[in-house]
Design a protein around this motif. Structure first.
Motif, PDB file in Angstrom:
ATOM      1  N   SER A  33       0.752  -1.131   0.004  1.00  0.00           N
ATOM      2  CA  SER A  33       0.057  -0.093  -0.080  1.00  0.00           C
ATOM      3  C   SER A  33       0.801   1.318   0.034  1.00  0.00           C
ATOM      4  O   SER A  33       2.210   1.014   0.195  1.00  0.00           O
ATOM      5  N   GLN A  34       0.327   2.325  -0.423  1.00  0.00           N
ATOM      6  CA  GLN A  34       1.066   3.595  -0.301  1.00  0.00           C
ATOM      7  C   GLN A  34       1.689   4.005   0.982  1.00  0.00           C
ATOM      8  O   GLN A  34       2.813   4.425   1.327  1.00  0.00           O
ATOM      9  N   VAL A  35       0.727   3.561   2.339  1.00  0.00           N
ATOM     10  CA  VAL A  35       1.261   3.850   3.534  1.00  0.00           C
ATOM     11  C   VAL A  35       2.718   2.950   3.942  1.00  0.00           C
ATOM     12  O   VAL A  35       3.721   3.391   4.452  1.00  0.00           O
ATOM     13  N   GLN A  36       2.512   1.627   3.230  1.00  0.00           N
ATOM     14  CA  GLN A  36       3.625   0.834   3.453  1.00  0.00           C
ATOM     15  C   GLN A  36       4.773   1.084   2.765  1.00  0.00           C
ATOM     16  O   GLN A  36       6.040   1.162   3.040  1.00  0.00           O
ATOM     17  N   LEU A  37       4.601   1.701   1.635  1.00  0.00           N
ATOM     18  CA  LEU A  37       5.726   1.819   0.556  1.00  0.00           C
ATOM     19  C   LEU A  37       6.410   3.199   1.157  1.00  0.00           C
ATOM     20  O   LEU A  37       7.507   3.252   1.083  1.00  0.00           O
ATOM     21  N   ASP A  38       5.612   4.010   1.740  1.00  0.00           N
ATOM     22  CA  ASP A  38       6.300   5.318   2.091  1.00  0.00           C
ATOM     23  C   ASP A  38       7.286   4.950   3.336  1.00  0.00           C
ATOM     24  O   ASP A  38       8.065   5.410   3.534  1.00  0.00           O
ATOM     25  N   SER A  39       6.793   4.003   4.100  1.00  0.00           N
ATOM     26  CA  SER A  39       7.534   3.777   5.278  1.00  0.00           C
ATOM     27  C   SER A  39       8.864   2.905   5.111  1.00  0.00           C
ATOM     28  O   SER A  39       9.746   3.246   5.406  1.00  0.00           O
ATOM     29  N   LEU A  40       8.409   2.160   4.179  1.00  0.00           N
ATOM     30  CA  LEU A  40       9.645   1.191   3.507  1.00  0.00           C
ATOM     31  C   LEU A  40      10.793   1.875   2.886  1.00  0.00           C
ATOM     32  O   LEU A  40      11.967   1.812   2.941  1.00  0.00           O
ATOM     33  N   ASN A  41      10.067   3.053   2.059  1.00  0.00           N
ATOM     34  CA  ASN A  41      11.223   3.744   1.306  1.00  0.00           C
ATOM     35  C   ASN A  41      11.932   4.791   2.242  1.00  0.00           C
ATOM     36  O   ASN A  41      13.093   4.767   1.996  1.00  0.00           O
TER      37      ASN A  41
ATOM     38  N   ARG B 191      17.237   6.037   4.131  1.00  0.00           N
ATOM     39  CA  ARG B 191      18.088   6.331   5.296  1.00  0.00           C
ATOM     40  C   ARG B 191      19.355   5.406   5.160  1.00  0.00           C
ATOM     41  O   ARG B 191      20.421   5.971   5.522  1.00  0.00           O
ATOM     42  N   SER B 192      19.199   4.224   4.998  1.00  0.00           N
ATOM     43  CA  SER B 192      20.051   3.105   5.206  1.00  0.00           C
ATOM     44  C   SER B 192      20.999   3.247   3.976  1.00  0.00           C
ATOM     45  O   SER B 192      22.164   2.649   4.221  1.00  0.00           O
ATOM     46  N   TYR B 193      20.443   3.156   2.892  1.00  0.00           N
ATOM     47  CA  TYR B 193      21.112   2.510   1.545  1.00  0.00           C
ATOM     48  C   TYR B 193      21.223   3.610   0.569  1.00  0.00           C
ATOM     49  O   TYR B 193      21.993   3.432  -0.509  1.00  0.00           O
ATOM     50  N   GLY B 194      20.703   4.916   0.662  1.00  0.00           N
ATOM     51  CA  GLY B 194      20.491   5.784  -0.098  1.00  0.00           C
ATOM     52  C   GLY B 194      19.749   5.595  -1.515  1.00  0.00           C
ATOM     53  O   GLY B 194      19.807   6.180  -2.645  1.00  0.00           O
ATOM     54  N   ALA B 195      18.797   4.619  -1.241  1.00  0.00           N
ATOM     55  CA  ALA B 195      17.912   4.438  -2.436  1.00  0.00           C
ATOM     56  C   ALA B 195      16.495   3.694  -1.975  1.00  0.00           C
ATOM     57  O   ALA B 195      16.516   3.588  -0.931  1.00  0.00           O
ATOM     58  N   THR B 196      15.646   3.648  -2.898  1.00  0.00           N
ATOM     59  CA  THR B 196      14.216   3.256  -2.228  1.00  0.00           C
ATOM     60  C   THR B 196      13.939   2.041  -3.145  1.00  0.00           C
ATOM     61  O   THR B 196      14.790   1.438  -4.088  1.00  0.00           O
TER      62      THR B 196
ATOM     63  N   VAL C 244      13.360  -4.968  -7.262  1.00  0.00           N
ATOM     64  CA  VAL C 244      13.612  -5.995  -8.050  1.00  0.00           C
ATOM     65  C   VAL C 244      13.914  -7.211  -7.021  1.00  0.00           C
ATOM     66  O   VAL C 244      14.123  -8.197  -7.758  1.00  0.00           O
ATOM     67  N   MET C 245      14.094  -7.002  -5.897  1.00  0.00           N
ATOM     68  CA  MET C 245      14.845  -7.875  -4.862  1.00  0.00           C
ATOM     69  C   MET C 245      13.711  -8.835  -4.426  1.00  0.00           C
ATOM     70  O   MET C 245      12.482  -8.221  -4.279  1.00  0.00           O
ATOM     71  N   LYS C 246      14.019  -9.990  -4.020  1.00  0.00           N
ATOM     72  CA  LYS C 246      13.045 -11.055  -3.454  1.00  0.00           C
ATOM     73  C   LYS C 246      12.594 -10.393  -2.017  1.00  0.00           C
ATOM     74  O   LYS C 246      13.397  -9.818  -1.195  1.00  0.00           O
ATOM     75  N   PRO C 247      11.348 -10.671  -1.770  1.00  0.00           N
ATOM     76  CA  PRO C 247      11.012  -9.978  -0.509  1.00  0.00           C
ATOM     77  C   PRO C 247      11.663 -10.368   0.892  1.00  0.00           C
ATOM     78  O   PRO C 247      12.056  -9.499   1.658  1.00  0.00           O
ATOM     79  N   PHE C 248      12.340 -11.559   1.074  1.00  0.00           N
ATOM     80  CA  PHE C 248      13.120 -11.891   2.259  1.00  0.00           C
ATOM     81  C   PHE C 248      14.512 -11.159   1.967  1.00  0.00           C
ATOM     82  O   PHE C 248      14.934 -10.982   3.207  1.00  0.00           O
ATOM     83  N   VAL C 249      14.886 -10.915   0.847  1.00  0.00           N
ATOM     84  CA  VAL C 249      16.048 -10.162   0.898  1.00  0.00           C
ATOM     85  C   VAL C 249      15.794  -8.640   1.254  1.00  0.00           C
ATOM     86  O   VAL C 249      16.726  -8.165   1.967  1.00  0.00           O
ATOM     87  N   ILE C 250      14.910  -8.016   1.059  1.00  0.00           N
ATOM     88  CA  ILE C 250      14.372  -6.796   1.309  1.00  0.00           C
ATOM     89  C   ILE C 250      14.232  -6.728   3.070  1.00  0.00           C
ATOM     90  O   ILE C 250      14.647  -5.784   3.650  1.00  0.00           O
ATOM     91  N   MET C 251      13.358  -8.002   3.432  1.00  0.00           N
ATOM     92  CA  MET C 251      13.442  -7.986   4.877  1.00  0.00           C
ATOM     93  C   MET C 251      14.750  -8.101   5.574  1.00  0.00           C
ATOM     94  O   MET C 251      15.153  -7.459   6.715  1.00  0.00           O
ATOM     95  N   SER C 252      15.989  -8.698   5.032  1.00  0.00           N
ATOM     96  CA  SER C 252      17.304  -8.957   5.813  1.00  0.00           C
ATOM     97  C   SER C 252      17.940  -7.366   5.563  1.00  0.00           C
ATOM     98  O   SER C 252      18.679  -7.166   6.489  1.00  0.00           O
ATOM     99  N   MET C 253      17.330  -6.502   4.586  1.00  0.00           N
ATOM    100  CA  MET C 253      18.069  -5.377   4.390  1.00  0.00           C
ATOM    101  C   MET C 253      17.444  -4.248   5.718  1.00  0.00           C
ATOM    102  O   MET C 253      18.228  -3.323   6.088  1.00  0.00           O
ATOM    103  N   LEU C 254      16.354  -4.862   5.956  1.00  0.00           N
ATOM    104  CA  LEU C 254      15.734  -3.761   6.982  1.00  0.00           C
ATOM    105  C   LEU C 254      16.245  -4.097   8.402  1.00  0.00           C
ATOM    106  O   LEU C 254      15.857  -3.277   9.128  1.00  0.00           O
ATOM    107  N   MET C 255      16.480  -5.187   8.464  1.00  0.00           N
ATOM    108  CA  MET C 255      16.658  -5.726   9.944  1.00  0.00           C
ATOM    109  C   MET C 255      17.967  -4.888  10.703  1.00  0.00           C
ATOM    110  O   MET C 255      17.820  -4.408  11.831  1.00  0.00           O
ATOM    111  N   PRO C 256      18.811  -4.388  10.035  1.00  0.00           N
ATOM    112  CA  PRO C 256      20.153  -3.687  10.668  1.00  0.00           C
ATOM    113  C   PRO C 256      19.337  -2.241  11.373  1.00  0.00           C
ATOM    114  O   PRO C 256      19.758  -1.666  12.224  1.00  0.00           O
TER     115      PRO C 256
END
Length: 284
Positions: free
Chosen positions: A99-107, A112-117, A123-135
């Protein structure tokens, strides 16, 4: 909604029966084993001020000749292989599944962490994105890793480094989990960040206390974990044990795997005992 952190922690992210002393480090001896090998339960991510490499661990490491982790992190082909299996088929961007709310929060977190959205990372698989969020759950700018430290120690000692699994196999474990479930994990982390941080802190606290049983209970208390327990944990444990036995017969080896894999009557420690090997906790 309960956080799905336990899935990632156990994967990249790690109980021993109450009857014996709990530890993170265990000595392995038994049939056709000339010199002891050791197995250490890791947690794959924590702040540097929480990280501790005790002297008994260093001593055990110094008495071995080969380092074996879940993956061969010294393999130069590892990163290209990981990148190859981390993207969605056809480079599909999955931004439209939020959703737009989810996407805004994710972006916001990704920017902030990687300089991109998600325009780039979608294009990354969901669990890869999840691992990127963990730090982002850690209250520190840098992340400490037992695997990276053991790899550094192995290089200093000029030890051989090997892996129990391939990148392709590990990625396939998550490919078998519906993408919708994985996207729900991401949403849960984003929308319930305080709970996610609290749950992660509990896991780190149990780990620092060497409370493998308590850590294991935290991992499995999520009711949705049950449907993935066999593939993410127990099947892998069973596949590892013959490889571990083969290795310890050949050379004193230091194994470093997620601490959750040491757990229960289907854990690596119990399975080694069933095969006639002696597994003793080392006081840390």
């Amino acid at each position: 909604m309960k956080t799905k952190l336990s899935f990632i922690i156990i994967f990249f992210v790690p109980f021993i029966m109450k009857a014996q002393e709990s530890s993170l480090l265990y000595k392995i001896t038994g049939p056709e084993v000339d010199k002891p090998s050791y197995i250490y339960g890791t947690i794959h991510m924590m702040c540097p001020d929480q990280f501790d490499m005790s002297e008994p661990v260093k001593e055990a490491f110094s008495n071995t000749k080969t380092l074996v982790m879940e993956l061969d992190m010294d393999d130069p082909a590892m990163m290209p292989e990981m990148q190859k299996f981390s993207v969605n088929p056809g480079m599909k961007n999955i931004s439209d599944q939020f959703s737009q709310v989810q996407l805004d929060s994710l972006n916001a977190v990704l920017k902030r962490s990687y300089g991109a959205t998600m325009a780039q990372f979608g294009v990354m698989k969901p669990f890869v994105i999840m691992s990127m969020l963990m730090p982002s759950l850690l209250d520190c700018p840098q992340v400490a890793s037992y695997e990276q430290e053991f790899l550094k120690m192995a290089k200093e000692k000029e030890m051989a480094v090997e892996g129990l699994e391939s990148i392709e196999f590990q990625m396939s474990l998550f490919d078998a989990i519906p993408a919708e479930d994985q996207i729900e994990w991401i949403d849960d982390m984003l929308m319930n960040r305080e709970k996610s941080v609290e749950d992660f802190d509990k896991m780190v606290a149990r780990y620092q206390e060497h409370d493998l049983e308590g850590l294991f209970k935290l991992i499995i208390e999520n009711p949705q974990y049950e449907s993935h327990m066999e593939s993410l944990l127990y099947d892998r444990n069973a596949a590892w044990v013959p490889l571990i036995i083969e290795k310890i017969k050949a050379v004193p080896t230091f194994f470093a795997v997620g601490a959750g894999h040491l757990a229960s009557d289907k854990g690596v420690l119990a399975l080694l005992k069933k095969e006639g090997y002696t597994v003793e906790p080392v006081k840390l």
